[in-house]
Design a protein around this motif. Structure first.
Motif, PDB file in Angstrom:
ATOM      1  N   LEU A   1       5.901 -32.784  24.568  1.00 55.91           N
ATOM      2  CA  LEU A   1       6.909 -32.058  23.784  1.00 55.91           C
ATOM      3  C   LEU A   1       6.768 -30.553  23.952  1.00 55.91           C
ATOM      4  CD1 LEU A   1       6.930 -34.056  20.437  1.00 55.91           C
ATOM      5  CD2 LEU A   1       8.690 -34.056  22.216  1.00 55.91           C
TER       6      LEU A   1
ATOM      7  N   VAL B   1       5.225 -29.126  15.817  1.00 54.52           N
ATOM      8  CA  VAL B   1       4.860 -30.538  15.887  1.00 54.52           C
ATOM      9  C   VAL B   1       3.847 -30.869  14.802  1.00 54.52           C
ATOM     10  CG1 VAL B   1       3.879 -32.366  17.327  1.00 54.52           C
ATOM     11  CG2 VAL B   1       5.225 -30.551  18.389  1.00 54.52           C
TER      12      VAL B   1
ATOM     13  N   ALA C   1      17.526 -38.282  12.545  1.00 52.08           N
ATOM     14  CA  ALA C   1      16.511 -38.069  13.581  1.00 52.08           C
ATOM     15  C   ALA C   1      16.608 -39.110  14.693  1.00 52.08           C
ATOM     16  CB  ALA C   1      15.116 -38.114  12.969  1.00 52.08           C
TER      17      ALA C   1
ATOM     18  N   LEU D   1      20.070 -35.559  20.542  1.00 50.47           N
ATOM     19  CA  LEU D   1      19.810 -34.636  19.436  1.00 50.47           C
ATOM     20  C   LEU D   1      21.053 -33.821  19.076  1.00 50.47           C
ATOM     21  CD1 LEU D   1      16.220 -33.442  20.391  1.00 50.47           C
ATOM     22  CD2 LEU D   1      16.863 -34.930  18.471  1.00 50.47           C
TER      23      LEU D   1
ATOM     24  N   VAL E   1       9.059 -25.458  19.390  1.00 54.06           N
ATOM     25  CA  VAL E   1       8.885 -26.727  18.684  1.00 54.06           C
ATOM     26  C   VAL E   1       7.683 -26.619  17.759  1.00 54.06           C
ATOM     27  CG1 VAL E   1       7.464 -27.790  20.504  1.00 54.06           C
ATOM     28  CG2 VAL E   1       8.781 -29.240  18.938  1.00 54.06           C
TER      29      VAL E   1
ATOM     30  N   ALA F   1      11.692 -33.403  10.515  1.00 58.95           N
ATOM     31  CA  ALA F   1      11.612 -33.737  11.941  1.00 58.95           C
ATOM     32  C   ALA F   1      12.943 -34.285  12.438  1.00 58.95           C
ATOM     33  CB  ALA F   1      10.501 -34.752  12.195  1.00 58.95           C
ATOM     34  N   ARG F   2      13.400 -33.762  13.558  1.00 57.57           N
ATOM     35  CA  ARG F   2      14.632 -34.249  14.194  1.00 57.57           C
ATOM     36  C   ARG F   2      14.327 -35.205  15.328  1.00 57.57           C
ATOM     37  NH1 ARG F   2      18.648 -31.309  15.634  1.00 57.57           N
ATOM     38  NH2 ARG F   2      19.704 -33.294  15.757  1.00 57.57           N
ATOM     39  N   LEU F   3      13.091 -35.153  15.843  1.00 56.26           N
ATOM     40  CA  LEU F   3      12.631 -36.039  16.895  1.00 56.26           C
ATOM     41  C   LEU F   3      11.279 -36.585  16.461  1.00 56.26           C
ATOM     42  CD1 LEU F   3      12.801 -37.243  19.774  1.00 56.26           C
ATOM     43  CD2 LEU F   3      11.785 -35.114  20.614  1.00 56.26           C
ATOM     44  N   VAL F   4      11.158 -37.915  16.470  1.00 56.80           N
ATOM     45  CA  VAL F   4       9.905 -38.557  16.069  1.00 56.80           C
ATOM     46  C   VAL F   4       9.495 -39.511  17.178  1.00 56.80           C
ATOM     47  CG1 VAL F   4       8.710 -39.959  14.348  1.00 56.80           C
ATOM     48  CG2 VAL F   4      10.568 -38.416  13.630  1.00 56.80           C
TER      49      VAL F   4
ATOM     50  N   LYS G   1      11.761 -29.167  14.775  1.00 56.82           N
ATOM     51  CA  LYS G   1      10.608 -29.887  14.241  1.00 56.82           C
ATOM     52  C   LYS G   1      10.555 -31.269  14.873  1.00 56.82           C
ATOM     53  CE  LYS G   1      10.435 -27.587   9.778  1.00 56.82           C
ATOM     54  NZ  LYS G   1      10.470 -27.791   8.320  1.00 56.82           N
ATOM     55  N   ALA G   2       9.357 -31.638  15.333  1.00 57.23           N
ATOM     56  CA  ALA G   2       9.127 -32.952  15.915  1.00 57.23           C
ATOM     57  C   ALA G   2       7.842 -33.513  15.333  1.00 57.23           C
ATOM     58  CB  ALA G   2       9.025 -32.863  17.430  1.00 57.23           C
TER      59      ALA G   2
ATOM     60  N   GLU H   1       2.319 -35.053  22.191  1.00 60.66           N
ATOM     61  CA  GLU H   1       2.504 -33.678  21.734  1.00 60.66           C
ATOM     62  C   GLU H   1       2.529 -32.710  22.913  1.00 60.66           C
ATOM     63  OE1 GLU H   1       0.538 -30.210  18.929  1.00 60.66           O
ATOM     64  OE2 GLU H   1      -0.262 -32.248  18.800  1.00 60.66           O
TER      65      GLU H   1
END
Length: 154
Positions: A29, A38, A122, A149, A36, A62-65, A2-3, A26
């Motif tokens: 990504l 988003v 994150a 990550l 993923v 979300a693990r990546l923002v 999840k991002a 987006e």
């Protein structure tokens, strides 16, 4: 994975113009990550709105923002200030790499306060709001993102 992509822009949030930096982030990504999910948000240049959007992204998992916009020197550019009290660890090398890459494109990149760090579990990256700069900056730091990550994995 999840991002989340959060666009910080007074004018785009009011519908004065179309958000182009969020879709660009987006798209990057989706090109780089096989699987993923988003979510995107669009908020004004206000610290509380920025923090709330980030909190919602983290609550969603979300693990990546990626936050785009609000990283310049103008009085309404408050994204770094909004994140300052939330950093578990700031990772200034992300900002250094983004500015270095951007300086090859434009001399005004030195004005950027882009950075990265850890909030909760994150990885959070603060990017410029210029859609052309999104790809330049993400290309510059992407080699470190998978490692970051992995190191942050619960």
């Amino acid at each position: 994975m999840k991002a989340a992509v959060i666009t910080v822009s007074d004018r785009a949030s009011k519908g004065v113009y179309e958000d182009r930096s969020g879709p660009e982030a987006e798209a990057f990504l989706r090109e780089r990550l096989r699987e993923v999910e988003v979510r995107r948000a669009l908020v004004p240049d206000e610290e509380e709105a920025i923090r709330e959007a980030l909190a919602q992204a983290l609550a969603w998992g979300a693990r990546l923002v990626l936050l785009t916009g609000g990283t310049g020197p103008a009085s309404r550019d408050v994204t770094p200030e909004a994140l300052a009290p939330l950093w578990r660890k700031e990772l200034p090398g992300f900002g250094e790499a983004m500015r270095l890459a951007s300086l090859r494109e434009t001399p005004t990149a030195i004005l950027s306060r882009a950075t990265g760090g850890v909030v909760g579990e994150a990885l959070v990256l603060l990017l410029p709001g210029n859609p052309r700069a999104i790809r330049v900056c993400l290309e510059a730091v992407w080699p470190a993102v998978p490692t970051a990550l992995a190191l942050l994995a619960p």
